[in-house]
Scaffold this motif. Structure first.
Motif, mmCIF file in Angstrom:
data_model
loop_
_atom_site.group_PDB
_atom_site.id
_atom_site.type_symbol
_atom_site.label_atom_id
_atom_site.label_comp_id
_atom_site.label_asym_id
_atom_site.label_seq_id
_atom_site.Cartn_x
_atom_site.Cartn_y
_atom_site.Cartn_z
ATOM 1 N N PHE B 163 18.912 31.764 41.944
ATOM 2 C CA PHE B 163 20.106 31.147 41.379
ATOM 3 C C PHE B 163 21.385 31.467 42.166
ATOM 4 C CE2 PHE B 163 17.319 30.420 37.688
ATOM 5 C CZ PHE B 163 17.554 29.061 37.544
ATOM 6 N N PRO B 164 21.574 32.716 42.598
ATOM 7 C CA PRO B 164 22.746 32.963 43.458
ATOM 8 C C PRO B 164 22.709 32.103 44.722
ATOM 9 C CG PRO B 164 21.856 35.033 42.678
ATOM 10 C CD PRO B 164 20.894 33.969 42.241
ATOM 11 N N ALA B 165 21.496 31.907 45.294
ATOM 12 C CA ALA B 165 21.386 31.102 46.512
ATOM 13 C C ALA B 165 21.721 29.647 46.226
ATOM 14 C CB ALA B 165 19.977 31.216 47.086
ATOM 15 N N LEU B 166 21.249 29.108 45.091
ATOM 16 C CA LEU B 166 21.534 27.722 44.739
ATOM 17 C C LEU B 166 23.031 27.523 44.483
ATOM 18 C CD1 LEU B 166 18.572 26.963 42.291
ATOM 19 C CD2 LEU B 166 18.872 26.116 44.626
ATOM 20 N N GLY B 167 23.650 28.533 43.892
ATOM 21 C CA GLY B 167 25.070 28.410 43.569
ATOM 22 C C GLY B 167 25.979 28.628 44.766
ATOM 23 N N ALA B 168 25.430 29.240 45.832
ATOM 24 C CA ALA B 168 26.265 29.694 46.952
ATOM 25 C C ALA B 168 27.118 28.599 47.620
ATOM 26 C CB ALA B 168 25.412 30.407 47.989
ATOM 27 N N LYS B 173 33.077 27.070 48.028
ATOM 28 C CA LYS B 173 34.228 26.198 47.793
ATOM 29 C C LYS B 173 35.190 26.822 46.783
ATOM 30 C CE LYS B 173 32.650 21.745 49.202
ATOM 31 N NZ LYS B 173 31.431 21.023 48.855
ATOM 32 N N VAL B 174 34.631 27.520 45.793
ATOM 33 C CA VAL B 174 35.473 28.124 44.758
ATOM 34 C C VAL B 174 36.305 29.259 45.342
ATOM 35 C CG1 VAL B 174 35.437 29.504 42.637
ATOM 36 C CG2 VAL B 174 33.953 27.507 42.834
ATOM 37 N N THR B 175 35.644 30.165 46.063
ATOM 38 C CA THR B 175 36.333 31.379 46.503
ATOM 39 C C THR B 175 36.997 31.211 47.863
ATOM 40 O OG1 THR B 175 34.368 32.265 47.596
ATOM 41 C CG2 THR B 175 34.667 32.830 45.283
ATOM 42 N N GLY B 176 36.603 30.165 48.594
ATOM 43 C CA GLY B 176 37.155 29.984 49.930
ATOM 44 C C GLY B 176 36.652 31.035 50.906
ATOM 45 N N GLY B 177 35.629 31.776 50.515
ATOM 46 C CA GLY B 177 35.068 32.795 51.401
ATOM 47 C C GLY B 177 33.578 32.889 51.187
ATOM 48 N N ALA B 181 28.476 36.137 45.615
ATOM 49 C CA ALA B 181 27.732 35.004 45.062
ATOM 50 C C ALA B 181 27.864 35.038 43.550
ATOM 51 C CB ALA B 181 26.267 35.096 45.475
ATOM 52 N N ILE B 182 27.476 33.930 42.921
ATOM 53 C CA ILE B 182 27.508 33.903 41.464
ATOM 54 C C ILE B 182 26.200 34.485 40.934
ATOM 55 C CG2 ILE B 182 26.728 31.460 41.421
ATOM 56 C CD1 ILE B 182 29.194 32.756 38.890
ATOM 57 N N GLY B 183 26.310 35.490 40.071
ATOM 58 C CA GLY B 183 25.128 36.119 39.500
ATOM 59 C C GLY B 183 25.158 35.968 38.000
ATOM 60 N N HIS B 184 24.884 34.760 37.542
ATOM 61 C CA HIS B 184 25.004 34.483 36.108
ATOM 62 C C HIS B 184 24.001 33.396 35.778
ATOM 63 C CE1 HIS B 184 27.076 33.227 32.346
ATOM 64 N NE2 HIS B 184 27.365 34.514 32.310
ATOM 65 N N PHE B 185 23.235 33.582 34.692
ATOM 66 C CA PHE B 185 22.194 32.606 34.395
ATOM 67 C C PHE B 185 22.726 31.392 33.637
ATOM 68 C CE2 PHE B 185 19.190 36.289 35.109
ATOM 69 C CZ PHE B 185 18.785 35.803 36.342
ATOM 70 N N GLY B 186 23.886 30.892 34.108
ATOM 71 C CA GLY B 186 24.369 29.602 33.638
ATOM 72 C C GLY B 186 24.470 28.676 34.829
ATOM 73 N N THR B 187 23.898 29.125 35.963
ATOM 74 C CA THR B 187 24.142 28.480 37.247
ATOM 75 C C THR B 187 23.730 27.005 37.282
ATOM 76 O OG1 THR B 187 23.943 30.610 38.336
ATOM 77 C CG2 THR B 187 23.734 28.688 39.742
ATOM 78 N N THR B 188 22.654 26.629 36.584
ATOM 79 C CA THR B 188 22.267 25.213 36.541
ATOM 80 C C THR B 188 23.453 24.364 36.086
ATOM 81 O OG1 THR B 188 20.069 25.941 35.897
ATOM 82 C CG2 THR B 188 20.546 23.599 35.667
ATOM 83 N N GLY B 189 24.153 24.828 35.065
ATOM 84 C CA GLY B 189 25.321 24.106 34.562
ATOM 85 C C GLY B 189 26.438 24.062 35.588
#
Lengths: 91, 421
Positions: B163-168, B173-177, B181-189
């Protein structure tokens, strides 16, 4: 030095803060503890400093000095703020 | 022999002690001082017991709401609240959850080490929740004991890098860097929101150009937002149920006082559970991070969703509102489709809706934040409803897992496991 790291749930960003603050304290040989707390349960907690994100920091009303962190994954910012806090305390 | 029996059948059978053991090992490997090892171990055991106590408080309120909905609408009413369902799951799958969490950590490190998915998932409560979900789903599908632990741990470790890889790409784009990574199990959303934003919006037309008051920011205090929603839900259900039905639950009390006290009791339960979770997670995650830095030094930390909030504070509020709207719209669609009534829970909609808003804004500005979060709201209504059948007896509780990935993982794993068993 006793620090509280605070966020809305007391699980997420506060824990990130805690880990980064502890890392700085370890490196710099600063003695103290960092505990995570959620916004609703900081009243009555004793602390020298409270670290939180800017938005959460605005909502904290506590006798201890509140230190707002802009980017909690930026280790340089945290290092600078922890060192300033430690210097204040040793005065 | 008696010693081995004692360890296997007594010590390892007590989930609280298992969790403590994990903290003990983690802290000892990190060569922490004795006093820190002791306090960390004892605190996580204590935290686990507190978690159980909190679930009893919460159930006392939920046990009024569920039957009331059933009696009134003839439909199962479910309020997705991760803390509640996980605390319930501990009564049956405590040992499995604890072991899967421990070995799942290690599996995460293994995958980060040997695959290109170099992420270390550090959102402890979500690891704990996912471990509970996998125990319940695999257990329902007929696995038990060692196979359940092995399959569960490998799956947990895998989703912790997946999920962190899919969200990366969106996170960049969000962080500009490319630091976190995002580590939260809402990533599909969040991915859905990012894609919707890309399709329909313009990132230049940002939510951050709007002037906003921060009068809704008290919702960040999750216990308060839970309390308010639960009071309102109890009150509305009570109105629909009518005086005869609610008197069965409320006795002499007026509907207003009944709803008020039930809502507060529910929030008190959540608050106790959270303080237990905090005691466990606060000790285990730093130990895990320390170990991870040694084993996979080039891995990126995958962190909890509120770290994205600072990048677009307006999108947070917009995202929450539109996700909640998506939840409300879905609520009226679920019944006619023959699914359980998923009542939008404030906590999942706030955290995942807000993050979806931030992601949508990063790819599609205002339109992206609104529609992206709306889609997230629909996802976190339909996924929990579809998840219930694979949860076995836990699926009959009046609460379930809230965030999108729990639904996605639970449904896929549940149906696959059924094929093989």
């Amino acid at each position: 030095m006793r620090i509280l790291a605070v966020c809305g749930m007391g699980l997420g960003s506060s824990l990130v803060l805690k880990m980064n603050i502890e890392k700085v304290m370890d490196q710099e040989g600063i003695k103290g503890t960092v505990d995570v707390k959620d916004l609703s349960s900081i009243q009555g907690e004793k602390a020298d400093f409270i670290f939180a994100s800017e938005e959460i920091g605005k909502k904290i009303d506590h006798p201890a000095e509140v230190i707002s962190v802009k980017n909690m994954t930026d280790r340089n910012e945290i290092k600078e703020k922890v060192l300033t806090a430690a210097a204040k305390l040793s005065k | 022999m008696t010693l081995i029996n004692f360890i296997v059948y007594q010590v390892l059978n007590e989930p609280a002690v298992l969790v403590g053991l994990m903290a003990l090992i983690g802290l000892a490997v990190m060569k922490k001082p004795f006093s820190k090892i002791m306090s960390g171990t004892l605190k996580s055991i204590l935290g686990f017991v507190i978690l159980g106590a909190g679930s009893n408080v919460l159930i006392s309120s939920l046990n009024n709401l569920g039957p009331m909905i059933q009696q009134t609408f003839n439909i199962q009413g479910v309020i997705p609240t991760n803390e509640a369902i996980v605390a319930l799951a501990q009564q049956t799958f405590g040992r499995e959850t604890a072991l899967i969490m421990g070995f799942g950590f290690l599996a995460n490190l293994l995958f980060a080490r040997i695959t290109p998915l170099k992420y270390v998932f550090l959102t402890g409560h979500h690891i704990f929740f996912m471990a509970a979900l996998l125990s319940a789903v695999l257990g329902t599908a007929g696995l038990n004991e060692i196979p359940l632990i092995i399959v569960g741990s490998l799956l947990l470790g895998f989703v912790m890098v997946l999920f962190p890889a899919l969200g990366a790409p969106f996170m960049r784009k969000v962080t500009g860097g490319d630091e976190v990574a995002i580590g939260h199990f809402g990533t599909t959303g969040y991915i859905a929101a990012g894609l919707v934003g890309q399709l329909i919006g313009d990132p230049e037309d940002s939510t951050e150009d709007i002037e906003f008051s921060d009068s809704l920011s008290f919702l960040k205090e999750s216990v308060l937002s839970t309390m308010l929603t639960m009071i309102i839900i109890f009150f509305i259900i009570g109105l629909f149920a009518g005086p005869e039905v609610y008197a069965e639950y409320a006795g002499e009390r007026s509907l207003f006082m009944f709803a008020l006290m039930q809502g507060i009791t529910f929030a008190a339960g959540v608050s106790i559970i959270l303080s237990g979770v905090r005691m466990i997670i606060g000790e285990i995650v730093p130990a895990f991070q320390g170990i991870a830095e040694k084993i996979v030094p080039d891995a990126k930390p995958a962190l909890d969703c509120p770290i994205t909030f600072t990048y677009a504070p307006n999108a947070v509020i917009i995202g929450f509102i539109f996700s909640f709207l998506g939840g409300l719209v879905s609520m009226f669609l679920l019944g006619p489709l023959g699914l359980a009534l998923i009542i939008p829970g404030m906590v999942p909609h706030f955290f995942t809706g807000a993050t979806a808003g931030v992601f949508g804004n990063a790819t599609g500005g205002k339109k992206g934040a609104m529609l992206g979060a709306f889609v997230n709201g629909i996802l976190i209504s339909f996924l929990p409803a579809l998840l219930l059948p694979v949860l076995g007896s836990l699926g009959f509780a009046n609460t379930t897992f809230g965030d999108a990935d729990f639904g996605v993982v639970g449904i896929i794993v549940g149906y696959l496991a059924k094929l093989f068993s």
